[in-house]
Design an enzyme around this catalytic site. Structure first.
Site, mmCIF file in Angstrom:
data_model
loop_
_atom_site.group_PDB
_atom_site.id
_atom_site.type_symbol
_atom_site.label_atom_id
_atom_site.label_comp_id
_atom_site.label_asym_id
_atom_site.label_seq_id
_atom_site.Cartn_x
_atom_site.Cartn_y
_atom_site.Cartn_z
ATOM 1 N N HIS A 73 40.876 31.292 42.726
ATOM 2 C CA HIS A 73 41.535 30.969 43.904
ATOM 3 C C HIS A 73 42.506 29.845 43.875
ATOM 4 O O HIS A 73 43.559 30.301 44.456
ATOM 5 C CB HIS A 73 40.365 30.241 44.699
ATOM 6 C CG HIS A 73 38.952 31.144 45.186
ATOM 7 N ND1 HIS A 73 37.800 30.985 45.163
ATOM 8 C CD2 HIS A 73 38.953 32.670 45.672
ATOM 9 C CE1 HIS A 73 37.017 31.935 45.418
ATOM 10 N NE2 HIS A 73 37.923 32.724 45.654
ATOM 11 N N LYS A 87 26.943 37.792 53.246
ATOM 12 C CA LYS A 87 26.789 36.983 52.172
ATOM 13 C C LYS A 87 25.942 35.545 52.486
ATOM 14 O O LYS A 87 26.225 34.771 53.542
ATOM 15 C CB LYS A 87 27.880 36.413 51.428
ATOM 16 C CG LYS A 87 28.598 37.492 50.697
ATOM 17 C CD LYS A 87 29.901 36.720 50.027
ATOM 18 C CE LYS A 87 30.652 38.059 49.465
ATOM 19 N NZ LYS A 87 32.105 37.250 49.037
ATOM 20 N N ARG A 121 42.202 41.298 41.382
ATOM 21 C CA ARG A 121 41.681 40.672 40.176
ATOM 22 C C ARG A 121 41.576 42.185 39.138
ATOM 23 O O ARG A 121 42.275 41.829 37.942
ATOM 24 C CB ARG A 121 40.302 40.187 40.060
ATOM 25 C CG ARG A 121 40.381 38.902 40.831
ATOM 26 C CD ARG A 121 38.917 38.368 40.998
ATOM 27 N NE ARG A 121 38.387 39.284 41.933
ATOM 28 C CZ ARG A 121 36.895 39.374 42.170
ATOM 29 N NH1 ARG A 121 36.220 38.620 41.862
ATOM 30 N NH2 ARG A 121 36.553 40.112 43.260
ATOM 31 N N SER A 157 32.810 33.669 42.909
ATOM 32 C CA SER A 157 32.062 32.470 43.122
ATOM 33 C C SER A 157 30.562 32.746 42.798
ATOM 34 O O SER A 157 29.895 31.678 42.331
ATOM 35 C CB SER A 157 32.258 32.342 44.541
ATOM 36 O OG SER A 157 33.461 31.955 44.944
HETATM 37 N N1 COA Z 1 39.803 34.316 41.536
HETATM 38 C C1 COA Z 1 38.583 34.365 41.244
HETATM 39 N N2 COA Z 1 37.791 34.827 42.181
HETATM 40 C C2 COA Z 1 38.059 35.622 43.452
HETATM 41 C C3 COA Z 1 39.307 35.627 43.426
HETATM 42 C C4 COA Z 1 40.414 35.351 42.548
HETATM 43 N N3 COA Z 1 41.661 35.367 42.674
HETATM 44 N N4 COA Z 1 39.565 36.467 44.570
HETATM 45 C C5 COA Z 1 38.399 36.374 45.234
HETATM 46 N N5 COA Z 1 37.332 36.084 44.104
HETATM 47 C C6 COA Z 1 35.914 36.270 44.253
HETATM 48 C C7 COA Z 1 35.572 35.696 45.538
HETATM 49 O O1 COA Z 1 35.024 34.174 45.204
HETATM 50 C C8 COA Z 1 34.390 36.381 45.813
HETATM 51 O O2 COA Z 1 33.085 36.075 45.002
HETATM 52 P P1 COA Z 1 31.579 36.357 45.447
HETATM 53 O O3 COA Z 1 31.402 37.661 46.006
HETATM 54 O O4 COA Z 1 30.928 36.101 44.614
HETATM 55 O O5 COA Z 1 31.660 35.253 46.957
HETATM 56 C C9 COA Z 1 34.590 37.749 45.477
HETATM 57 O O6 COA Z 1 35.788 37.740 44.660
HETATM 58 C C10 COA Z 1 35.254 38.676 46.833
HETATM 59 O O7 COA Z 1 36.337 37.957 47.469
HETATM 60 P P2 COA Z 1 36.892 38.432 48.923
HETATM 61 O O8 COA Z 1 36.999 39.777 48.804
HETATM 62 O O9 COA Z 1 37.944 37.361 49.063
HETATM 63 O O10 COA Z 1 35.520 37.942 49.569
HETATM 64 P P3 COA Z 1 35.340 36.659 50.548
HETATM 65 O O11 COA Z 1 33.974 36.816 50.930
HETATM 66 O O12 COA Z 1 35.765 35.583 49.689
HETATM 67 O O13 COA Z 1 36.393 36.913 51.770
HETATM 68 C C11 COA Z 1 37.014 37.692 53.821
HETATM 69 C C12 COA Z 1 36.307 38.118 52.529
HETATM 70 C C13 COA Z 1 36.175 36.740 54.399
HETATM 71 C C14 COA Z 1 38.513 37.392 53.774
HETATM 72 C C15 COA Z 1 36.761 39.103 54.611
HETATM 73 O O14 COA Z 1 35.487 39.424 54.639
HETATM 74 C C16 COA Z 1 37.302 39.132 56.122
HETATM 75 O O15 COA Z 1 38.301 39.078 56.555
HETATM 76 N N6 COA Z 1 36.210 38.622 57.159
HETATM 77 C C17 COA Z 1 36.760 38.471 58.496
HETATM 78 C C18 COA Z 1 36.158 39.429 59.427
HETATM 79 C C19 COA Z 1 37.104 40.545 59.358
HETATM 80 O O16 COA Z 1 38.117 40.363 60.027
HETATM 81 N N7 COA Z 1 36.466 41.825 59.117
HETATM 82 C C20 COA Z 1 37.550 42.990 59.204
HETATM 83 C C21 COA Z 1 38.269 42.970 57.871
HETATM 84 S S1 COA Z 1 39.201 44.579 58.103
#
Ligand code: COA
Length: 173
Positions: free
Chosen positions: A26, A50, A99, A138
């Site tokens: 991140h 989650k 990724r 994460s």
């Molecule tokens: N390096 C390392 N890890 C990374 C990464 C990076 N560059 N990018 C993402 N990750 C990891 C995250 O830590 C996460 O790990 P986890 O699943 O073990 O927690 C995983 O990859 C998935 O990341 P991400 O897809 O960004 O999920 P998130 O839960 O962190 O965020 C939201 C997702 C919150 C952005 C998305 O659910 C959202 O927009 N929610 C709002 C509701 C909404 O608008 N919904 C409609 C969407 S169209």
């Protein structure tokens, strides 16, 4: 010759996630995105699918410490639709890190849904994750740490400190 416009290519961008906790992957995306925009909002979202290991305040605190070297970061927390937050706060760009190919299908679906909700007022931009971080997530960091594995370098130092002190508190030490 026309004078080059001052400032960065993008005004206000958003990088959102659950950051539970923020990882080196991140942070790499944040460092690179911050160079492209005047203001980068790092948005901490509660992802209802989650269970959170860290509270919203703890996650924001870790992000604040990990990004202290950057001058154009704002940290915020919100619930609900990402697109609503984007439109309400005049954000024109949403940054996502990619990724690996496994991220692509999920990301394209989200980007296309969001594009509809943004109504041409914002765009999603993808940054390719540094290959050194492509395996990090994460939950993987939490799992390896809980089982005694070494995650130094894969999460910011302040996160490792927080994880250690939380583990000690949980053991009642
Ligand atoms: N390096 C390392 N890890 C990374 C990464 C990076 N560059 N990018 C993402 N990750 C990891 C995250 O830590 C996460 O790990 P986890 O699943 O073990 O927690 C995983 O990859 C998935 O990341 P991400 O897809 O960004 O999920 P998130 O839960 O962190 O965020 C939201 C997702 C919150 C952005 C998305 O659910 C959202 O927009 N929610 C709002 C509701 C909404 O608008 N919904 C409609 C969407 S169209």
């Amino acid at each position: 010759m026309q004078k080059e416009k001052e400032g960065k290519p993008l005004k206000k961008a958003l990088y959102a996630g659950s950051f539970d906790p923020i990882t080196a992957g991140h942070l790499d995306v944040i460092n690179r995105a911050s160079r492209l925009c005047d203001v980068l909002v790092v948005g901490v979202i509660h992802n209802p699918s989650k269970a959170s290991a860290f509270s919203g305040d703890e996650r924001m605190d870790m992000i604040r410490k990990a990004t202290a070297h950057l001058s154009n970061i704002q940290i915020d927390r919100f619930d609900g639709l990402l697109a609503d937050y984007v439109l309400k706060h005049d954000i024109t760009v949403v940054i996502r890190g990619l990724r690996a190919t496994m991220d692509f299908e999920y990301e394209i679906q989200m980007a296309q849904m969001n594009a509809r909700l943004y109504n041409n007022k914002a765009e999603t931009i993808f940054l390719m994750t540094n290959p050194e971080h492509s395996f990090i997530s994460s939950s993987l960091m939490r799992e390896v740490f809980a089982l005694g594995g070494d995650i130094s370098g894969l999460v910011p130092d302040c996160v490792l400190e927080m994880m250690k002190s939380k583990a000690l508190t949980a053991k009642g030490e």
